[in-house]
Design a protein around this motif. Sequence first.
Motif, short mmCIF file in Angstrom:
data_model
loop_
_atom_site.label_atom_id
_atom_site.label_comp_id
_atom_site.label_asym_id
_atom_site.label_seq_id
_atom_site.Cartn_x
_atom_site.Cartn_y
_atom_site.Cartn_z
N UNK A 13 0.88 -1.98 0.05
CA UNK A 13 -0.30 0.32 -0.50
C UNK A 13 0.77 1.58 0.44
N UNK A 14 1.99 1.11 0.86
CA UNK A 14 2.94 2.45 0.97
C UNK A 14 3.18 2.46 -0.42
N UNK A 15 4.02 1.25 -1.46
CA UNK A 15 4.37 1.40 -1.73
C UNK A 15 3.53 2.18 -3.54
N UNK A 16 2.52 2.00 -3.47
CA UNK A 16 1.60 2.42 -4.45
C UNK A 16 0.82 3.71 -4.09
N UNK A 17 0.82 4.27 -2.60
CA UNK A 17 1.17 5.65 -2.43
C UNK A 17 1.53 6.94 -2.67
N UNK A 18 3.05 5.65 -2.40
CA UNK A 18 4.00 6.81 -2.58
C UNK A 18 3.93 7.23 -4.06
N UNK A 20 1.44 7.53 -5.92
CA UNK A 20 -0.05 8.67 -6.51
C UNK A 20 -0.55 7.96 -7.11
N UNK A 21 -0.92 6.38 -7.14
CA UNK A 21 -1.49 5.01 -7.97
C UNK A 21 -3.15 4.71 -6.92
N UNK A 22 -3.69 4.76 -7.78
CA UNK A 22 -5.34 3.98 -6.89
C UNK A 22 -4.99 2.50 -7.36
N UNK A 23 -5.84 2.08 -6.27
CA UNK A 23 -6.11 0.27 -6.35
C UNK A 23 -6.19 0.22 -7.91
N UNK A 58 3.70 -4.43 -11.70
CA UNK A 58 2.45 -3.09 -11.85
C UNK A 58 3.05 -1.98 -11.03
N UNK A 59 3.24 -1.74 -10.05
CA UNK A 59 4.29 -0.81 -8.76
C UNK A 59 6.02 -0.85 -9.74
#
Length: 122
Positions: A13-18, A20-23, A58-59
């Motif tokens: 989750x932190x990687x995705x939020x860093x 600025x991407x959505x689920x 994907x990340x």
Amino acid sequence: MILLRRLLGDVLRRQRQRQGRTLREVSAAARVSLGYLSEVERGQKEASSELLSAICDALDVRMSEVMREVSDELSLAELAAMATLSEGELLRPVLEPVPLPAPGTDRANMSPKAAAMDVVAA
């Protein structure tokens, strides 16, 4: 109890939020359902190695980086858990000490535990 799936979900989750991407964006790129990715991030589902690889791709992050961050989080969680133990629990021996006989001692006069330890030590 420390759950590895929760630590892994937090790191993902932190990687995705860093980034600025959505689920939705990451689930589409990883070809996994949005609901399932959400459950992985919340630590409710175990991610297989194949799924983890797809999410990391994907990340655009190496799986080793994710696992290193999980390992660091696990170490911190273990230290925090140990800090909450009472002093008596920390000092409790894990194994009962068994005195080893001096070399040349007759095994017939030894306790069964000491005889077994002598065999293992040899």
